[in-house]
Design an enzyme around this catalytic site. Sequence first.
Site, PDB file in Angstrom:
ATOM      1  CG  HIS A   1       0.232   6.141  -1.066  1.00  0.00           C
ATOM      2  ND1 HIS A   1      -0.596   6.651  -1.432  1.00  0.00           N
ATOM      3  CD2 HIS A   1      -0.098   5.733   0.325  1.00  0.00           C
ATOM      4  CE1 HIS A   1      -1.701   6.481  -0.941  1.00  0.00           C
ATOM      5  NE2 HIS A   1      -1.408   5.617   0.288  1.00  0.00           N
TER       6      HIS A   1
ATOM      7  CG  HIS B   1      -1.591   1.274   1.334  1.00  0.00           C
ATOM      8  ND1 HIS B   1      -3.058   1.155   0.798  1.00  0.00           N
ATOM      9  CD2 HIS B   1      -1.714   2.401   1.890  1.00  0.00           C
ATOM     10  CE1 HIS B   1      -3.634   2.381   0.695  1.00  0.00           C
ATOM     11  NE2 HIS B   1      -3.041   3.305   1.658  1.00  0.00           N
ATOM     12  CD  GLU B   2       1.603   3.848   3.783  1.00  0.00           C
ATOM     13  OE1 GLU B   2       1.896   4.568   2.951  1.00  0.00           O
ATOM     14  OE2 GLU B   2       0.548   3.414   4.021  1.00  0.00           O
TER      15      GLU B   2
END
Length: 461
Positions: free
Chosen positions: A25, A21-22
């Site tokens: 980003h 997920h990170e």
Amino acid sequence: MNLLIELLAFAVAIGVLVVVHEYGHYSVARLCGVKVLRFSIGFGKPLFQWVSPKTGTEWTIAALPLGGYVKMLDERETGGAPIPVEALPHAFNRQSVWRRFAIVAAGPVANFLLAIVLFALVFATSVTEPAAVVAAPAPNTPAALAGFDGGETIVAVRAGNAGESERVRSWSDLRWKLLGAAFDHKRIVLSAKDAHGTSDFQLDLRGITEKDVDDDFMSHLGFEPGGGKLTVAGVQSDSAAQKAGLAVGDRLRAVDGIPTDNATAFIAYVKSHASKPVTLQVERGGPAAGKLEDVRIVPQSQRDDATGQQIGRIGAELATQVPSIDVRYGPVESLQLGARRTWDLAVYSVRMFGRMIVGEASLKNLSGPVTIADYAGKSARLGPSAFLSFLALVSISLGVLNLLPIPVLDGGHLLYYLVEAVTGKVVSDRWQLVFQRAGLACIVALSAIALFNDLARLIHF
């Protein structure tokens, strides 16, 4: 030992999901030219830190591994310290609204992409699943009204009387195809084989409501795995089963003349016949193996703690051995199926959350870290395919949760950017603070409900 497996599986699951997920980003921020100051796995006190000499990003593993974050250069988060003029073009807040939108959306998108890859790996690996053989359906269910008698093997499904047929490979495959048709309120045609050949069955799912689509979805339709052997695995002392002479190893062939090859249907029939005699056709095990006998048994009437009603019980433990099939797909088909399964689960999650908001579904469906850890351990013990499927499911849930329009979540920020794109004005800091507090209250409430549900499941109250 089981607790250790659960903790390790939970740590691996959370670690993988947070990193993916990170990193979503992080990677899009780098593509957009934004300087990333820190990439942290976990919160709290840093346990390990490393600064990349190439990018200047500080990579951190923190003490509390229940999440993570990516900190980018931003004029609003410097604590009043000025940013050098040459670095301003690399600040997050200086990017166009669509670049900021892409950076924030990249986290949930990464979770969906991970789910597609994980499901594709599962589909590409040979997995043993129950075959799509149906048991005799309960009266007046959609399956019974369609004409199923039990014992048919469903091999294909198509929409209405036209369209291309889709092959049905296993019971799991059948369930997902029926779930999709029910969500779209379609009338479909199921092709099934039996001893007499292949026949088509019209299944009308237009009357299926959102309330019917739950964990017992297939049972509501009248579909239960069939074609297997239903045997007695244990007999309780002083029970109706013992008094009738049932023994371990006996195979139950029929009840009151109705063929039975499914434990769920058999138990439901017995429950509805409290203190009423029923006749079982039993194929004896042990020394008398193969011999058929009719056994008259009267289910004992007991109070059901869940409903408060009187139900029938015979005091026998049952075991079902259903026919199975090895399922494996090619690489391209695996990716296609992975994408479809991810989409179906994401849509189902959104609809379920919407039903909980309007009160059509119980908040008991929410689960927290305790339940996730429990299922992580169970799936890990079942094998790699089960654990990868579990990981994909949680990844989809994480992606959907983060896209909800709740401030403090990615979805809340995306909502701000959409408002900015439409109005041409940035949402003021004052309103962002108000919405952030409201969003935080929502997250705390949801977390409290999920934790309560975890504890309720743990201590069974």
